[in-house]
Design an enzyme around this catalytic site. Sequence first.
Site, PDB file in Angstrom:
ATOM      1  N   LEU A 189       0.819  -1.210   0.000  1.00  0.00           N
ATOM      2  CA  LEU A 189       0.000   0.000   0.000  1.00  0.00           C
ATOM      3  C   LEU A 189       0.856   1.264   0.000  1.00  0.00           C
ATOM      4  O   LEU A 189       1.779   1.398   0.808  1.00  0.00           O
ATOM      5  CB  LEU A 189      -0.918   0.026   1.219  1.00  0.00           C
ATOM      6  CG  LEU A 189      -2.037  -1.030   1.234  1.00  0.00           C
ATOM      7  CD1 LEU A 189      -2.765  -1.008   2.566  1.00  0.00           C
ATOM      8  CD2 LEU A 189      -3.002  -0.791   0.083  1.00  0.00           C
TER       9      LEU A 189
ATOM     10  N   GLU B 234      22.644  12.193 -12.824  1.00  0.00           N
ATOM     11  CA  GLU B 234      22.964  13.307 -11.935  1.00  0.00           C
ATOM     12  C   GLU B 234      22.405  13.117 -10.532  1.00  0.00           C
ATOM     13  O   GLU B 234      23.003  13.577  -9.554  1.00  0.00           O
ATOM     14  CB  GLU B 234      22.443  14.622 -12.526  1.00  0.00           C
ATOM     15  CG  GLU B 234      23.155  15.070 -13.789  1.00  0.00           C
ATOM     16  CD  GLU B 234      22.587  14.472 -15.058  1.00  0.00           C
ATOM     17  OE1 GLU B 234      23.127  14.760 -16.145  1.00  0.00           O
ATOM     18  OE2 GLU B 234      21.588  13.711 -14.970  1.00  0.00           O
TER      19      GLU B 234
END
Length: 614
Positions: free
Chosen positions: A183, A359
């Site tokens: 969940l 990056e």
Amino acid sequence: MAVAAVDHDLFVELGRQLRVDAIRAADFAGSGHPTSSMSAADLMAVLLARHLRYDFEASRNPANDHLIFSKGHASPLLYAMYVAAGAVSPEELRWYRSSGSRLQGHPTPALPWVDAATGALGQGLGIGAGIALAGQRLDHRDFHVWVLCGDGELAEGSMWEAFEHAGYERLHNLIAIIDVNRLGQRGPTRHGWDTAAYARRIGAFGWHTIEIDGHDVDQIDAAYAEAKDSNLPTAILARTRKGKGVREVENAEGAHGKPVPDAEEAVAELGGPGSVRVEVASPEYEAPRHPDLHSLSIPTYERDGRKVATRTAFGQALAMLGHARSDLVVLDADVSDSTRTSYFAREHPDRFFECYIAEQQMTATAVGMSVRGWLPFAATFAAFWSRAFDFVRMASIGGADLCLAGSHAGVSIGPDGPSQMGLEDLAAFRALWRSTVLYPCDANQTVHLTAAMAEHSGIRYLRTTREDLPVLYGPEETFSVGGSKVLRRSDADDVTIVAAGITVHEALRAADVLADSGIRARVVDLYSIKPVDVATLRAAAADTGRIVTVEDHWPQGGLGDAVLDAFTGATAMPAVIKLGVLALPGSATPTEQLQHAGIDADSVVEAAQELMAV
């Protein structure tokens, strides 16, 4: 090895206690994420009681393991672990999420046992990979890095950058514990309890994977032992139930991010408060590494008419800094030939790290290395720091020390076009807490500021230029963070031109043109964008009453706004015109780009004349 009955019972009881304390903490605060904590309680109970090697009284012991909660919202569980380890008193849980409490909603290094701020999902595993890489290639120590991840955050692309990076580097000391509780915040996750789906994907990146029942303490214990013996990074995919142990919230949608409805009843259902205290195994104390520091001999450049790009001066300075500081490491994202970190790579290959075009992972690796006491310089194009900005933001929240460089800034890069032009970077880095933002205009200034970055703290950003630029300053000049240089000045100046980087050269040309028409212009090289030289700016405003700012950047948030901020609280304001890039650039030569953007010398002259006519 089978788990002894006494250990089995301890693991189970400790798991119950961690759930109870997580419930109590969230109830005291009236907010928090107890159900996300409860799903991982058994996983953390076994880790704390048997496998974690950590000295809570010597958190800086370099031999300690590292524990990172990538799912930082499960902080009630982390703080419950600290209670069980005797590092935090049970009473302190009452102040969870309260003003002034070190037990914040998401973990930060306000606690000495927290390595990095987490809570922006998808970041903890990358930071853990950086710590593990430092352990293997720099520190040569055998600690383990344990990272608790949520299954929901596996939707983040940064997680897969981390999996790829760790698999490629064969970081066998990195163990990801993935709490597959099915969940997320608003409902089921993409793969639910299908741990095999996750295992296939993670295994494809070169990881060892283990699928277990995350509430079976014997399976958990065996999985940890297997992971520690693996010669690959290991992902333990643990099928769990959110809110485990409390019927009203167990595996229930809509229970995320809030206290359980009836804490007293929930605690009773779990068997009441516990008093288990765990003697966490401590590694032998090892003295911290002390870097070798030598006198710095920086490159110098003569004012002989030649031109040098500031990115080149940055790279050459970095290589020299590497000889002066043994703790300096450099990371790049596949553009080292352009950022000029290649100079460092050639001279110090053992401390250069190629992160490829990732990056976010480069930044996470830098944060991890800073955790281990290394001083990272990380570089890419200024435009591409936007990809990693949330990592930098979280690093600033966590108080990390990072030196970052952005090359190829602004429209002056020429024909590559707007996708490659950093036009937002000054605004972004100025907005960070405790940041330093520097923008040099020539080679000698660049090497001094690069060296200065190593002596400061927090997030330091240096903006460099692609174009070769004239050498304005002699080697004897000095440049302090927070300072500026007045390049033209008289006692009868009519207007002040404030510039930085490439526009300093345009400002000087503009001043010459203005002088020919009888207008005296003061020129300020505001190389320190943050902190800004308030005294010099206010003095210029008092003397001239008119300021033109010019920058190779969007007009929002950059140099011009830094100048305006200097007059906050001032009793008088100068007349100000801000010149910045107003239109979306295309492809053109560098000279054409400056003209089209309205930030060349002619544009500065027009702005100054406009102010004089007011």
